[in-house]
Design an enzyme around this catalytic site. Structure first.
Site, PDB file in Angstrom:
ATOM      1  CG  ASP A   1       3.658 -69.414  84.570  1.00 50.06           C
ATOM      2  OD1 ASP A   1       4.214 -70.437  85.000  1.00 50.06           O
ATOM      3  OD2 ASP A   1       2.427 -69.315  84.435  1.00 50.06           O
TER       4      ASP A   1
ATOM      5  CG  ASP B   1      17.191 -55.342  44.248  1.00 50.10           C
ATOM      6  OD1 ASP B   1      16.707 -55.550  43.132  1.00 50.10           O
ATOM      7  OD2 ASP B   1      18.389 -55.534  44.532  1.00 50.10           O
TER       8      ASP B   1
ATOM      9  CD  GLU C   1      22.800 -50.416  50.468  1.00 51.81           C
ATOM     10  OE1 GLU C   1      23.927 -50.032  50.190  1.00 51.81           O
ATOM     11  OE2 GLU C   1      22.147 -51.213  49.750  1.00 51.81           O
TER      12      GLU C   1
ATOM     13  CB  ILE D   1      25.887 -53.148  52.481  1.00 51.48           C
ATOM     14  CG1 ILE D   1      27.326 -53.226  52.965  1.00 51.48           C
ATOM     15  CG2 ILE D   1      24.923 -53.135  53.651  1.00 51.48           C
ATOM     16  CD1 ILE D   1      27.651 -54.436  53.786  1.00 51.48           C
TER      17      ILE D   1
ATOM     18  CG  ASP E   1       1.036 -73.138  84.558  1.00 48.65           C
ATOM     19  OD1 ASP E   1       1.643 -73.869  85.348  1.00 48.65           O
ATOM     20  OD2 ASP E   1       0.054 -72.451  84.871  1.00 48.65           O
TER      21      ASP E   1
ATOM     22  CG  ASN F   1      22.930 -56.524  47.490  1.00 46.30           C
ATOM     23  OD1 ASN F   1      21.752 -56.624  47.175  1.00 46.30           O
ATOM     24  ND2 ASN F   1      23.382 -55.539  48.234  1.00 46.30           N
TER      25      ASN F   1
ATOM     26  CG  ASP G   1      -2.118 -68.534  83.798  1.00 45.84           C
ATOM     27  OD1 ASP G   1      -1.254 -68.906  84.620  1.00 45.84           O
ATOM     28  OD2 ASP G   1      -3.239 -69.062  83.705  1.00 45.84           O
TER      29      ASP G   1
ATOM     30  CB  VAL H   1      26.534 -48.512  47.998  1.00 45.53           C
ATOM     31  CG1 VAL H   1      25.073 -48.472  47.585  1.00 45.53           C
ATOM     32  CG2 VAL H   1      26.861 -47.318  48.883  1.00 45.53           C
ATOM     33  CB  ALA H   2      27.535 -52.814  44.987  1.00 40.55           C
TER      34      ALA H   2
ATOM     35  CG  ASN I   1      21.306 -52.371  46.681  1.00 36.64           C
ATOM     36  OD1 ASN I   1      21.228 -53.043  45.659  1.00 36.64           O
ATOM     37  ND2 ASN I   1      22.440 -52.225  47.340  1.00 36.64           N
TER      38      ASN I   1
END
Length: 872
Positions: free
Chosen positions: A614, A714, A281, A279, A323, A676, A610, A276-277, A710
């Protein structure tokens, strides 16, 4: 091949006849060839899009953390991690749900009625039921239902800009053409989805459904795989790197604990805490939300992003392939120059706007000296302008606009000068004449190709006086016609005479009008801004070389030119693309070859367009940019971004926004990873040290406290970093190297040094307070880490020379983070997070250590900048 064979031979080979197929035969062929529609090979189910949000190495590790937490009874931790994953997946799903509709848009092109001859009778059927061999009938305004070979025509012209990129209607013919003739030059063919602008014809259907040119484009779209953007690639790489490191650390920690003789479940909990620390999240959610906020800002600047990571791609774009028709130009034919009274006049204004005037020798002049010329253009004309749009031929529309700039209103003049006769335009005659009654007198007005009109003239009007047309006059007029043609102007001559009979002999030459589909007014400046920003602009068009060169010169696109035929002869295009800036007479396959060659040379390619033609290139490019107003549904659905104002200049704003967003992403990656790393080092070193209380191994932080840091304390500042203002000189820098890593050497060293400083600070505070109780010591460590990370926010921003108070959202985020942390300590939430109230002395300790971390961190950053030679 159909276009290179006679009409009779085509009818014979298709086993049909001019009286059409029988109803029975048509039914048999419908079963054999299938419906005349675009087939979708694959559809993406909404649930599949949702599941795709979980395809990430970071997510896999967090899912593992959920399972382990649940197995050891830490259901709260498992629930929090699970909630984070679901929220992130929902964010991504909402943004991507608009996804793949290109084929459905193509289908709309075939959903209409068509006239055919069956059993010798004309009948109207659904276009989806047309089969090869059907005799189809078309007239002005019809959408063509299938690719067909023309049999009989009458002044037939079709508008094929959506398919070939050519802005002018194409005059059709029935004669066989040489083998190898390009699609744009197959004048004896008509193509599904294009529009009839003049005349009528009958033709035999030769290709239906996926066999048509539009069908081939649909197949190209289906076969063109969407590639990962640079940001996606970098985040995926970062996730894999972090994931690998996390797994290694967790294995070492759990193995070490078991070797020491500990029980498996407590050490598994420590392993989960480390995962957990390690990554971040909040990173996927923060990236997603920051990109979404960037999208909202870009909408205000007329750029609508359809796929979130494309925002960042713009910032790394090195080449814009655009174009010509409707993108660089107005897609509105405009008279630019007039030759009359032996003088050249420039006509100001662009498109179908009637604002503009007439300039001679750099001075604005009265339109009275051009009144006869402009009147002829307005009266010898079968088109009209309704609500700013031309109904009829665009070239005739430009003559109505040039007359309107002189105050000659079309609806008024046709009432004052009623038409009493007409000799229509044909490709053989190359001229048109109309007879009008004006104040009791009868006049004949003519317009057409200059060489043809001249052959019908024996007099010339100069400054309102009639003179005999001399050899010198003819030479001067022909010379001016050639000069206009070299400037890529389409030239029409105007003549008249007073006569009771509608005839075309003995006309009085009045002058020439030269028109072109002009560049948009803002394009030249936009191209220059791209050059300044190190972004190359390349024109890719289906139009003629001379026109492409003229437009490129006018807007400042510099480089050599290749035609579609040149591309077919080149085996290794990547050797040529660096010097080429103009591609003319190209088809969709050529566009993809060009983009492939540029990509092989390491470019990040944006493609604007357009038309239907294309769409495959828009999808193949790193970022496809469609026009929102004149763009076809096909182009829009194949694109990553849509310009809501069709303004090429908006791309420059989008590029600037993309660069700013990438800078901001680097800021919060720097911020989150340093935080982290500090958390991992705190837990890892604490485990090695082996802090104990009452004989039991204890850690400075609990898993739920790490999650709180986290995601909340954070996450909010990191999200606010995404709203930081751009560097004022951001568009004076070259595009960054697409291979550049998000984490540079400078950032890596900064992250490591700050991680070490935060670790030392937190472990010191934890160790000196552990004797007073585990909960209190953990609360001090927990709060200290939150405060250190808030200090870290401003350390990250210092590199970008941004004022402390320049981002009000960041100030609010920091205040919110502090308030939430206080709530966790001093409210009943403390029971969930296992915290204790802090006294003033504890806050004093945190402030003193935090100040030392800040001073040391700033000093270290200066040393690292010097060592890595990094330029801001």
């Amino acid at each position: 091949m159909f276009y290179n064979e006679s009409a009779e031979k085509i009818i014979e080979s298709l086993k049909t006849k001019k009286q059409g197929l029988s109803t029975k035969e048509a039914a048999l062929r419908l079963r054999r060839y299938g419906p005349n529609e675009i087939k979708a090979e694959k559809k993406i189910h909404p649930f599949t899009i949702f599941l795709k949000q979980f395809k990430s190495f970071i997510v896999y590790i967090l899912i593992t953390a959920i399972v382990v937490s649940a197995l050891i009874g830490e259901y709260l931790d498992a629930g929090v991690i699970f909630a984070i994953l679901i929220l992130n997946a929902v964010f991504g799903f909402i943004q991507e749900y608009k996804a793949e509709k290109s084929i459905e848009a193509l289908k709309k092109l075939a959903s209409f009625k068509a006239k055919v001859i069956r059993d010798g009778k004309t009948e109207e059927i659904d276009a989806v039921n047309i089969v090869p061999g059907d005799i189809i009938l078309i007239e002005v305004g019809d959408k063509i239902p299938a690719d067909a070979r023309l049999l009989e025509i009458s002044n037939l012209q079709t508008l094929e800009s959506a398919l070939t990129g050519e802005s002018l209607p194409v005059k059709k013919e029935v004669e066989a053409l040489p083998e190898g003739t390009s699609v744009a030059d197959r004048k004896n063919m008509i193509f599904s989805g294009t529009i009839v602008t003049n005349g009528h014809a009958n033709a035999v259907a030769v290709r239906t459904g996926m066999g048509t040119q539009i069908g081939k484009i649909a197949k190209l779209i289906q076969e063109t795989e969407t590639e990962f953007t640079p940001l996606q690639k970098k985040l995926r790489s970062l996730g894999e790197w972090l994931g690998g490191l996390t797994i290694l650390v967790c294995i070492l920690v759990v193995a070490g604990g078991l070797i020491k003789g500990g029980e498996i479940f407590p050490w598994l909990l420590i392993g989960v805490s480390l995962a957990v620390a390690a990554i971040p999240e909040g990173l996927p959610a923060v990236v997603t939300i920051s990109l979404a906020l960037g999208v909202q800002r870009m909408v205000k600047k007329n750029s609508l992003i359809r796929k979130l990571p494309s925002v960042e791609t713009l910032g790394s774009t090195t080449v814009i392939c655009t174009d010509k028709t409707g993108t660089l130009t107005c897609n509105e034919m405009t008279v630019r120059k007039i030759f009359a009274n032996n003088s050249v006049y420039e006509v100001t204004g662009a498109g179908y706007s009637t604002r503009g005037g007439f300039v001679k020798d750099n001075k604005l002049v009265s339109s009275k000296q051009l009144s006869m010329l402009l009147k002829i253009g307005a009266l010898c004309n079968n088109s009209e302008i309704v609500d700013g749009k031309v109904i009829g031929d665009p070239t005739e529309g430009s003559l109505l606009v040039s007359a309107a700039k002189a105050g000659i209103k079309h609806d008024y003049i046709i009432r004052q000068c009623p038409r009493i006769g007409e000799i229509g335009f044909t490709s053989e005659r190359k001229m048109m004449s109309t007879a009008h009654k004006i104040e009791g007198k009868k006049y004949v007005f003519s317009k057409g190709a200059p060489e043809v009109i001249l052959n019908h003239c024996d007099r010339i009007m100069v400054n309102g006086k009639i003179h005999r047309l001399t050899r010198e006059d003819r030479k001067r007029i022909n010379g001016m016609n050639e000069r206009f043609a070299k400037e890529a102007l389409r030239v029409l001559a105007m003549a008249y005479k007073e006569s009771d009979k509608l005839g075309e002999r003995s006309l009085i030459f009045v002058g020439l009008q030269g028109m072109i589909d002009p560049p948009r007014e803002e394009v030249k400046e936009a191209v220059q801004k791209c050059k300044k920003a190190g972004v190359k602009v390349i024109m890719i068009t289906g139009d003629y070389e001379i026109t492409a060169k003229a437009i490129a010169k006018e807007i400042g696109i510099e480089g050599s030119l290749l035609s579609g035929k040149d591309i077919d002869k080149i085996h290794d295009l990547k050797k040529y693309v660096e010097k080429v800036a103009i591609y003319a007479r190209v088809n969709p396959e050529h566009k993809i070859k060009i983009i492939d060659a540029l990509k092989k040379n390491g470019h990040i390619v944006a493609m604007t367009g357009d038309g239907v033609n294309d769409a495959p290139a828009l999808k193949k490019a790193d970022i496809g940019i469609a026009m929102g107003i004149v763009g076809t549904d096909v182009a829009k659905e194949a694109s990553d971004m849509i310009l809501t104002d069709d303004n090429f200049a908006s791309i420059v704003s989008a590029v600037e926004e993309g660069r700013a967003i990438y800078d901001n992403i680097k800021k919060f990656v720097n911020y989150l990873l340093s935080s982290n790393l500090g958390e991992v080092m705190i837990l890892f070193i604490a485990m090695i040290i082996g802090f104990k209380y009452a004989g039991v191994l204890v850690l400075p932080l609990a898993a739920i406290q790490i999650l709180w840091i986290n995601i909340v304390t954070d996450g909010l500042p990191a999200l606010a970093l995404g709203l930081d203002p751009a560097d004022p000189k951001i568009m004076e820098k070259d595009p960054r190297n697409p291979k550049e890593h998000i984490i540079s050497a400078n950032m890596t060293l900064n992250i490591i040094v700050i991680g070490i400083l935060m670790t030392l600070g937190v472990l010191y505070l934890f160790s000196i307070n552990l004797a007073k109780g585990v909960v209190l010591a953990q609360t001090i460590a927990f709060t200290a880490l939150v405060m250190f990370e808030i200090v870290r926010v401003y350390m990250v921003r210092m590199k970008y020379h941004i004022g402390i108070f320049s981002n009000k959202y960041l100030i609010m985020a920091i205040c919110s983070s502090i308030a939430l942390q206080l709530a966790v300590i001093y409210t009943p939430l403390s029971l969930i997070f296992n915290t204790a109230p802090l006294a003033a002395i504890h806050w004093m300790q945190i402030i003193i250590v935090g100040s030392i971390v800040f001073i040391a961190g700033v000093s270290a950053a200066k040393i690292i900048k010097y060592l890595t030679h990094e330029v801001d």
